[in-house]
Write a protein that holds these residues in place. Structure first.
Motif, PDB file in Angstrom:
ATOM      1  N   ASP A  69       0.831  -1.209   0.000  1.00 50.87           N
ATOM      2  CA  ASP A  69       0.000   0.000   0.000  1.00 50.87           C
ATOM      3  C   ASP A  69       0.869   1.264   0.000  1.00 50.87           C
ATOM      4  OD1 ASP A  69      -2.345   1.408   0.019  1.00 50.87           O
ATOM      5  OD2 ASP A  69      -2.951   0.865   2.029  1.00 50.87           O
ATOM      6  N   GLY A 125      -6.723   6.585   2.947  1.00 52.48           N
ATOM      7  CA  GLY A 125      -7.179   5.199   2.859  1.00 52.48           C
ATOM      8  C   GLY A 125      -6.253   4.364   1.991  1.00 52.48           C
ATOM      9  N   ARG A 145     -11.604  -7.583   6.505  1.00 53.23           N
ATOM     10  CA  ARG A 145     -12.225  -7.373   5.182  1.00 53.23           C
ATOM     11  C   ARG A 145     -11.130  -7.211   4.142  1.00 53.23           C
ATOM     12  NH1 ARG A 145     -10.101  -2.534   4.671  1.00 53.23           N
ATOM     13  NH2 ARG A 145      -9.680  -1.460   6.615  1.00 53.23           N
ATOM     14  N   GLY A 166      -8.839  -5.128   1.603  1.00 52.75           N
ATOM     15  CA  GLY A 166      -8.344  -3.756   1.637  1.00 52.75           C
ATOM     16  C   GLY A 166      -8.833  -2.995   0.416  1.00 52.75           C
ATOM     17  N   ASP A 167      -8.810  -1.696   0.533  1.00 48.76           N
ATOM     18  CA  ASP A 167      -9.120  -0.818  -0.594  1.00 48.76           C
ATOM     19  C   ASP A 167      -7.967   0.182  -0.685  1.00 48.76           C
ATOM     20  OD1 ASP A 167     -10.091   1.062  -2.365  1.00 48.76           O
ATOM     21  OD2 ASP A 167     -12.119   1.025  -1.558  1.00 48.76           O
ATOM     22  N   GLU A 194      -6.239  -2.656  -1.975  1.00 49.59           N
ATOM     23  CA  GLU A 194      -5.621  -3.985  -2.120  1.00 49.59           C
ATOM     24  C   GLU A 194      -6.474  -4.908  -2.996  1.00 49.59           C
ATOM     25  OE1 GLU A 194      -5.613  -2.251   0.583  1.00 49.59           O
ATOM     26  OE2 GLU A 194      -3.554  -2.244   1.311  1.00 49.59           O
TER      27      GLU A 194
HETATM   28  N1  GLY Z   1      -5.651   0.251   2.089  1.00 50.47           N
HETATM   29  C1  GLY Z   1      -5.758  -0.051   3.465  1.00 50.47           C
HETATM   30  C2  GLY Z   1      -7.074  -0.493   3.926  1.00 50.47           C
HETATM   31  O1  GLY Z   1      -7.948  -0.845   3.173  1.00 50.47           O
HETATM   32  O2  GLY Z   1      -7.263  -0.526   5.125  1.00 50.47           O
END
Ligand code: GLY
Ligand code: AMP
Length: 424
Positions: free
Chosen positions: A212, A226, A287, A289-290, A292
């Motif tokens: 990330d 995020g 959950r 990742g966003d 990811e």
């Molecule tokens: N990119 C980190 C998260 O989704 O927590």
């Protein structure tokens, strides 16, 4: 089969795209979804925290499977509500989602089961926090216990900074009730790696590693976000590290949750840091990742729906996950000013240039249709442009080239996603 996905970001777009590949999926819904997800699924205007409305919708539309993408509804117990209503759902129950929902809980779990993590103290009042700081070394890390949109972590260089941090978290309550309890944690240095995994309560199958880029600015400067971009696999995640993590972190976490009477079914996202003393857990998420999900799921050859079903039925041991050798890299296009202050509502141009491409894809994070039916920006993170290629370097070049085809008024991105590849 009919599938409902809960959430509205790039992660849910990636889940929707993977789910749509299953030939048995005849209808996809997403609540509340966004303008990009709308190309794959029917978006339903129900908020992710409106559990009763979502359950009623699922009953009425005979939904066969619900996949929850977001953290808030999981921590709030959406899975328990759906299970009670007899709806098949993928995600941890409330008593297991606490793995992400309470950092104090996760630290105590790691200590009890000897899972490597930073040394820490949990505190329940500002007075207690100030006392701990009297005896601490700096820098030090303060973490609000609860969910705080990834922003409840403060790295403090000095005692004065840390005291100001305690005031923010525990007295001013900048993150609300998330700051009723706080973790004070040893500052670690090393390379960070994300590893996503599927879990069925007892068996764990890890997906590919990813890396990330949390800070807003180039060169890892500016505030935490995020996530501004990501790539997978991480070349720093070696077989030796993988072996260590399997033995000391992954399975022990799943076993610990089961031993505590909190069997975890869903996705565990391990936030790892490779220190001089070996890999340690920085955090757990309950959950995908966003962003990811936007680099890991496009590389997954195994059918997502099959894996999800196996998790729910407790037969994940029958599944081996397969990934393509291709690397994926994603660059987030954000609204200038994110994560602090930004404008939205600007029309987005160039999305059609991705139509029909398999190796370049635009996941929508914050978009919507305006009253004229145009796709406009609707959030801090707007789009995640992902490219697949045989090497990370090629994926990076391709993803950055692709970002040039997209235009909106206050488009902002980092220009150094994947810079770490060059240090290899
Ligand atoms: N990119 C980190 C998260 O989704 O927590
Ligand atoms: P978390 O939400 O716990 O992942 O924290 C967000 C970010 O803060 C992590 O990705 C790290 O970059 C940083 N961080 C968290 N805990 C520590 C720590 N103990 N030492 C150094 N950096 C940390």
């Amino acid at each position: 089969m009919k599938v409902l996905i809960i959430g509205s970001g790039g992660r849910e777009h990636a889940i929707a795209r993977a789910a749509a590949k299953n030939p048995d999926v005849e209808k996809l819904y997403c609540a509340p979804g966004n303008a990009g997800i709308a190309a794959l699924a029917e978006c339903v205007p129900i908020g992710a925290m409106e559990f009763d409305k979502l359950a009623a919708f699922s009953k009425e539309h005979e939904i066969d499977l619900v996949i929850v993408g977001m953290d808030d509804p999981l921590a709030g117990g959406i899975v328990d509500v759906f299970e009670e209503a007899g709806i098949r759902v993928f995600g941890p129950r409330k008593n297991a989602a606490i793995l992400e929902g309470s950092k104090a809980f996760s630290k105590d779990l790691m200590r009890k089961y000897n899972i490597p993590t930073a040394a820490y103290t949990n505190v329940h009042s500002a007075e207690e926090a100030y006392e701990v700081l009297e005896k601490s070394h700096f820098p030090i890390v303060l973490k609000a216990d609860g969910l705080a949109l990834g922003k409840g972590v403060l790295i403090c260089e000095t005692k004065e900074e840390a005291e100001a941090g305690v005031r923010e978290i525990m007295e001013v309550k900048k993150f609300g009730d998330a700051g009723n309890t706080m973790v004070i944690e040893e500052f670690l240095t090393g390379r960070e790696i994300s590893v996503l995994s599927f879990v069925d309560g007892k068996t764990i199958r890890t997906m590919a590693s990813a890396m990330d880029h949390k800070r807003a600015g180039d060169g890892d400067t500016g505030p935490n976000t995020g996530g501004m971009g990501n790539f997978s696999p991480s070349p720093f995640y070696t077989e030796e590290i993988d072996r260590f993590c399997r033995e000391r972190i992954y399975q022990p976490t799943v076993d610990a949750m089961a031993a505590e009477g909190r069997p975890f079914v869903g996705v565990i996202f391990f936030g790892l840091i490779l220190t001089e003393d070996g890999p340690k857990v920085l955090e757990y998420n309950a959950r995908f990742g966003d962003p990811e999900a936007q680099v890991v799921l496009p590389r997954m050859k195994t059918d997502l729906i099959e894996v999800v079903e196996a998790c729910i039925d407790g037969r994940l041991d029958e599944i081996e996950l397969e990934f393509t050798d291709d690397a994926a890299l994603c660059v987030v296009l954000a609204s200038d000013g994110y994560p602090v202050k930004y404008e939205k509502g600007f029309p987005i141009e160039g999305l059609e240039t991705f139509d029909g491409l398999e190796d370049e894809y635009v996941y929508h994070s914050g978009t919507k249709f305006d009253s004229e039916g145009r796709i406009v920006t609707n959030g801090g993170r707007v789009l995640a442009v992902t490219a697949l290629a045989p090497t990370l370097q090629e994926a990076r070049a391709k993803a950055y080239k692709a970002t040039e085809r997209i235009h909106f008024a206050n488009k902002y991105m980092r220009h150094d996603i994947g810079h770490a590849i060059d240090e290899q």
